[in-house]
Design an enzyme around this catalytic site. Structure first.
Site, PDB file in Angstrom:
ATOM      1  N   LYS A  42       0.838  -1.207   0.000  1.00 63.80           N
ATOM      2  CA  LYS A  42       0.000   0.000   0.000  1.00 63.80           C
ATOM      3  C   LYS A  42       0.869   1.252   0.000  1.00 63.80           C
ATOM      4  O   LYS A  42       0.626   2.192  -0.755  1.00 63.80           O
ATOM      5  CB  LYS A  42      -0.942  -0.019   1.211  1.00 63.80           C
ATOM      6  N   GLN A  86      -4.848  -1.562   9.537  1.00 66.07           N
ATOM      7  CA  GLN A  86      -4.681  -2.872   8.891  1.00 66.07           C
ATOM      8  C   GLN A  86      -5.302  -3.967   9.764  1.00 66.07           C
ATOM      9  O   GLN A  86      -4.981  -4.080  10.950  1.00 66.07           O
ATOM     10  CB  GLN A  86      -3.192  -3.140   8.645  1.00 66.07           C
ATOM     11  N   ASP A 109     -11.299   2.691   4.044  1.00 64.81           N
ATOM     12  CA  ASP A 109     -11.690   1.285   3.898  1.00 64.81           C
ATOM     13  C   ASP A 109     -13.206   1.147   3.774  1.00 64.81           C
ATOM     14  O   ASP A 109     -13.705   0.072   3.424  1.00 64.81           O
ATOM     15  CB  ASP A 109     -11.204   0.482   5.114  1.00 64.81           C
TER      16      ASP A 109
END
Ligand code: NDP
Length: 281
Positions: A42, A86, A109
Site C-alpha cells: 500500500k 490494517q 476502507d
C-alpha cells in the site's frame, strides 16, 4: 489496476496544483507477516501515485486505548485525509470499536457504520476498496450498464460479500447472496451472469457451478501446498472453468492489485471532499 493508478496519479497532480497533498495514514498493530506485506504494498503504491503516506507501527501488546488515541490524533490532523487500520487486529482489541472511531470522512476502507449505512441507502460515501474495485473490473469487461444481469455473490462477510451485493444492487443487477447455510448453492450459481467468489475456500467453484459465458470475479486468496510447493490460489478453480467463462480474474494478480488501486482512489476522494468542506468554511 494499472489504469486506475494512472488515473489517480493524474488527479493527484491536479490536487497538488491546488495546494493539497493527499495523505494516507496506515496503522499497523503487531507483527503478522501477511499484514506487513500488505502495508508495504500500500505504501509503495501510494508513493507511485504521489500520495503522501504515513506509517504508524504499534506493538502487538499495545492496548485498545493506545490505538484509539492514535486514531484520535489522526482524525484531528487536517493534513491526513485517509486513515487505514490494517486488519486483523490482535485478539485483545475489539475491531468494531476501532473502526467506529475513524472519522467517516477519512475512512478509506469504508468500514465505518455511517459509510456502510450510506452505501445501503445509495449515498455517495466511501465504499470498501475490494468490492468497489470489482465493480470497475466488471464494467471494464461487460460495459458500463450491468442492469438486469443476475449476479451471485458467494460469501456474506462485512468486508467483501455484503458490500459487493449492495454495489451490484446499485448497478441494477438482480443479486443473490449464498453462504455456508445456503441449500443448492450449485443450482443458484449456475444461474449467474456474474459470479463473485469471496469464500476463502481454495478452488471451491468448479466448472459445474457455472453457466457458459459467465463473468467470474475471484476475490479469494488462499495459500495451498501443491507438489511440495506453496502457492496462492483463488476460490475458483481457474484451470477448470477457464474454457467455460467469458472472463475471469486471476489469483494472484486480479482483485488484489485492484483493491490497492481503489484504496488510492478512495484516499483521493477523501482528500477532495475534505478540501471542498474547508472551502465551504
Ligand atoms: P470470511 O471468512 O469473513 O467470509 C467467508 C464467507 O464465505 C462467509 O460468509 C461464509 O459463510 C462463506 N462460506 C464459507 N464456506 C462456505 C461454503 N462452503 N459455501 C458457501 N459459502 C461459504 O472471508 P472474507 O470475505 O473476508 O474473505 C473471503 C476471501 O477473500 C478470503 O480468501 C480472503 O483472503 C479474500 N480476500 C481478498 C481480498 C483481496 O484484496 N483480493 C480482500 C479481502 C478478502 P457464513 O457467513 O455462513 O459463515
Amino acid at each position: 489496476a494499472q489504469i486506475v493508478l494512472e488515473e489517480v496519479k493524474t488527479e493527484v497532480v491536479t490536487l497538488k496544483q491546488q495546494g493539497i497533498e493527499p495523505c494516507l495514514a496506515v496503522v499497523l498493530v503487531g507483527d503478522d507477516p501477511a499484514s506487513h506485506v500488505y502495508v508495504r504494498n500500500k505504501v509503495e503504491k501510494a508513493q507511485y501515485v504521489g500520495i503522501r503516506s504515513l506509517e504508524f507501527r504499534m506493538d502487538a501488546t499495545a492496548s485498545a486505548q493506545q490505538l484509539l488515541e492514535q486514531i484520535d490524533a489522526l482524525n484531528s490532523e487536517s493534513s491526513v485525509h485517509g486513515i487505514l487500520v490494517q486488519l486483523p487486529l490482535p485478539a485483545h482489541i475489539d475491531e468494531s470499536l476501532v473502526l467506529q472511531r475513524i472519522n467517516p470522512n477519512k475512512d478509506v476502507d469504508g468500514f465505518h457504520s455511517e459509510n456502510v449505512g450510506g452505501l445501503s441507502q445509495g449515498s455517495d460515501v466511501l465504499t470498501p476498496c475490494t468490492p468497489t474495485g470489482c465493480i470497475r473490473l466488471l464494467k471494464d469487461s461487460l460495459g458500463e450498464d450491468l442492469s438486469g444481469l443476475h449476479a451471485v455473490v458467494v460469501g456474506r462477510s462485512n468486508i467483501v460479500g455484503k458490500p459487493m451485493a449492495a454495489l451490484l444492487l446499485q448497478e441494477n443487477c438482480t443479486v443473490s447472496i449464498v453462504h455456508s447455510k445456503t441449500k443448492n448453492i450449485q443450482d443458484i450459481c449456475q444461474q449467474a451472469d456474474i459470479l463473485v467468489a469471496a469464500v476463502g475456500r481454495p478452488k471451491m467453484i468448479t466448472a459445474d457451478y457455472l453457466q457458459s459465458g459467465a463473468v467470474v470475479i475471484d476475490v479469494g486468496i488462499n495459500r495451498i501446498q501443491e507438489n511440495g510447493k506453496s502457492r496462492l490460489v483463488g476460490d475458483v478453480d481457474y484451470e477448470d472453468v477457464f474454457a467455460k467463462v467469458k472472463a475471469i480474474t486471476p489469483v494472484p494478480g486480479g482483485v488484489g492489485p485492484m483493491t490497492i488501486a481503489y484504496l488510492m482512489l478512495n484516499t483521493l476522494k477523501a482528500a477532495h471532499s475534505q478540501f471542498k468542506e474547508t472551502c465551504k468554511d
